[in-house]
Design a protein around this motif. Sequence first.
Motif, short mmCIF file in Angstrom:
data_model
loop_
_atom_site.label_atom_id
_atom_site.label_comp_id
_atom_site.label_asym_id
_atom_site.label_seq_id
_atom_site.Cartn_x
_atom_site.Cartn_y
_atom_site.Cartn_z
N ARG A 6 -13.44 -74.15 -11.51
CA ARG A 6 -12.30 -73.68 -10.25
C ARG A 6 -12.00 -75.10 -9.59
O ARG A 6 -11.04 -75.36 -9.21
CB ARG A 6 -12.56 -72.75 -9.35
CG ARG A 6 -11.65 -71.76 -9.04
CD ARG A 6 -11.92 -70.79 -7.91
NE ARG A 6 -12.89 -71.46 -6.54
CZ ARG A 6 -12.45 -72.76 -6.17
NH1 ARG A 6 -10.57 -72.92 -5.78
NH2 ARG A 6 -13.40 -72.98 -5.36
N LEU A 7 -12.71 -75.56 -8.34
CA LEU A 7 -12.47 -76.17 -7.88
C LEU A 7 -12.75 -77.62 -8.75
O LEU A 7 -11.21 -78.82 -8.37
CB LEU A 7 -14.46 -76.47 -7.52
CG LEU A 7 -14.40 -78.14 -6.55
CD1 LEU A 7 -13.12 -77.58 -5.34
CD2 LEU A 7 -15.82 -77.93 -5.44
N GLU A 60 -10.52 -77.82 -11.72
CA GLU A 60 -8.69 -78.03 -11.41
C GLU A 60 -7.99 -78.12 -10.93
O GLU A 60 -7.50 -78.74 -10.94
CB GLU A 60 -9.57 -76.30 -12.95
CG GLU A 60 -9.27 -76.93 -14.12
CD GLU A 60 -9.77 -75.36 -14.97
OE1 GLU A 60 -9.42 -73.74 -14.09
OE2 GLU A 60 -9.85 -74.82 -15.99
N ALA A 61 -8.76 -77.56 -9.56
CA ALA A 61 -7.59 -77.20 -8.61
C ALA A 61 -7.43 -79.22 -7.79
O ALA A 61 -6.41 -79.23 -7.99
CB ALA A 61 -8.31 -76.56 -7.85
N ARG A 62 -8.81 -79.60 -8.08
CA ARG A 62 -8.34 -80.94 -7.77
C ARG A 62 -7.39 -81.19 -8.66
O ARG A 62 -6.75 -82.12 -7.99
CB ARG A 62 -9.80 -81.91 -7.47
CG ARG A 62 -10.75 -80.86 -6.29
CD ARG A 62 -9.88 -81.80 -5.08
NE ARG A 62 -10.03 -82.99 -4.68
CZ ARG A 62 -11.37 -84.23 -4.46
NH1 ARG A 62 -12.08 -82.99 -4.61
NH2 ARG A 62 -11.50 -85.20 -4.77
N GLU A 88 -17.05 -71.57 -10.59
CA GLU A 88 -16.37 -72.02 -8.79
C GLU A 88 -16.79 -73.68 -9.27
O GLU A 88 -15.72 -74.08 -8.77
CB GLU A 88 -18.41 -71.72 -7.96
CG GLU A 88 -17.88 -72.87 -6.72
CD GLU A 88 -16.45 -72.75 -5.57
OE1 GLU A 88 -15.77 -73.30 -5.46
OE2 GLU A 88 -15.85 -71.01 -6.84
N GLU A 139 -5.24 -80.52 -11.29
CA GLU A 139 -3.51 -79.98 -10.21
C GLU A 139 -2.89 -80.53 -9.28
O GLU A 139 -2.31 -80.80 -9.08
CB GLU A 139 -3.51 -78.61 -10.26
CG GLU A 139 -4.26 -77.76 -11.57
CD GLU A 139 -3.31 -77.29 -13.08
OE1 GLU A 139 -2.19 -77.70 -12.19
OE2 GLU A 139 -3.14 -76.31 -13.99
N GLN A 140 -4.10 -80.76 -8.52
CA GLN A 140 -3.37 -81.19 -6.87
C GLN A 140 -2.53 -82.84 -7.45
O GLN A 140 -1.60 -82.77 -6.89
CB GLN A 140 -3.91 -81.53 -5.88
CG GLN A 140 -3.74 -81.96 -4.86
CD GLN A 140 -4.64 -81.58 -3.79
OE1 GLN A 140 -6.16 -81.71 -4.01
NE2 GLN A 140 -3.83 -82.22 -2.69
N ARG A 151 0.10 -83.09 -10.27
CA ARG A 151 1.33 -82.85 -8.95
C ARG A 151 2.21 -83.48 -7.85
O ARG A 151 2.80 -82.97 -7.04
CB ARG A 151 1.88 -80.88 -8.85
CG ARG A 151 1.44 -80.14 -10.02
CD ARG A 151 1.07 -78.42 -9.40
NE ARG A 151 0.39 -78.09 -10.86
CZ ARG A 151 1.25 -77.11 -11.30
NH1 ARG A 151 3.34 -78.04 -11.17
NH2 ARG A 151 1.45 -77.02 -12.34
#
Length: 575
Positions: A123-124, A126-128, A120, A130-131, A134
């Motif tokens: 995932r959190l 990498e998501a932050r 978790e 990635e945001q 981009r």
Amino acid sequence: MADRRLDEVAELVVLSREAGRVPTADVPLLAPILGAAAPDGAVLEPRRLAEVRDFLGTVGRVRAHLRRDSTRFPRLATLAASLGDLAVVREPLARTLDEMGLVRDDASPTLAAARAVTRELRRLLEARLEQLVRDPALAAAVAEQYVTLRNGRFVVPIRTAAVNAVPGIIADRSGSGETVFLEPLFAVDLNNRLLLAARDEEAEERRVRAELTALVRAHAGELAALETALAWADALGAAAVFAERYGCTRPLLGGAELALAEARHPLLLFGGRPVVPLDLRVPADRRGLAITGPNAGGKTVALKTLGLCALMAHAGLFIPAAEGSRLPLLEAILADIGDEQSIDRDLSTFSAHAENLAAIARAAGPGTLVLLDEPGAGTDPVEGAALAVGVLDDLLERGPRIVFTSHFAQVKTFALASPRLDVAAFDVDPVTGAPRFRLAYHTVGQSLALPIARRHGLPARALETAERLLAGESRDLARAVTRLEESRLGFETRRAEAEEERSRLATARADAEALAGELRARQRQRWVEDLEASRRFLHELEGRGRALLDELGKRPDPAALRHFVRDAQAEIAAR
């Protein structure tokens, strides 16, 4: 021991034909694994634990294969019993490790929870990140749109010239210096939490592997015993495959006779070339065999074939020979074959052979087999021949079985004169002089050095000189051997003709006896049929007579009675 293994190989050959080969696999050696697990507190790597699991799986498959039919294959069933199911180790390993050999999430509740937290957080994080890469507002600052790791922490690539556009900590720099790998400030806490969660996960996984390692350590002796039993089954499987592939048969061990029928050199079979089989025999009432014949005729190969087949038989292997081949039980096989010249040990060819012969003489005795390739060679021919006869005579007194080759005339004469030795020779094609690799018994062969040299292109002048210089004794012996061989071939031809005639007469006698038997059978059958017909006739005649008597009792008629008697006499006469 040899008989036990031969029994096992015999059963396994049959089982392999019906159910396929023994399902052994290329399992690693357990010794390094057990050694690594031995110290208290040791923790094996996952791949090592997976190797133990796979090893136990192979043991189970082999065990099931060997006990497929314990009634027909009792010795294989006994071997299967030695491949026990070490479930106390096998089952925890199977539950804990996945197909790739990694520790499963459900190996323990604590590990499952730790990995869930780690996933978790990753995932959190990498998501932050990635945001961030981009974000159109940071397009000029972001070197490339990906998230990577540096020093165990998640970072993003930022152009060096725009490093101040994103607040954070520089973790690394590219080789060109144009890009830095930055850990944004918002990711520091997440990275720290992820790092601690990963440490918790690693600690729990290590604890699980420590428990498995302790199981391996506690049962190391049983695992080593299983490895030994599996190695034995694997060796038997290889022996069965070899026997089936190369047409090997079970040798008969014991007794005084040495008899290999249609034997082939095991190593020559590997090359895939046609191999001329040999019949090698030393009868029970003889101590040895002298093999003579031309160079390159097959003498040394015959010695090696015998030696290798004897070693294979005593190792419990089937041998490349025909059914019914037998060997005495041997305590040792002593051989002097080939050139043992050694510069390091300051030994010439002859000195090396002399040293070998001395060692063989010390070890030879009843229960040993001695193989000598041209004893006495490598020195003066006269002295060498005398030494060879002396060595052979001494060995015969010591009691071993001896099979030897020689070109020396004196050795051939010694062998012919000795009642303890048989003689045999490799024959040659009478037209071309080429060897045929066939062993003929009760004869001695010529070395044929000059004809072989002529066939290989030596100058005619050299050969003429050699023929003139050939010693009278050797020339006379060669002529005597030639006459002996011609006489032997004549006798062999006449014997073959006699055998053929005897076989023809035996066939004719068998045919005549069969025909006589058939005629007797037919005659007996005819008698039976005639007797049965006579019984039926008498029964019918009796019936007719009784009927007539009944009729005459009611109404006398002498003429009818005379007519009946006359007809009955005629019918009896006709039969």
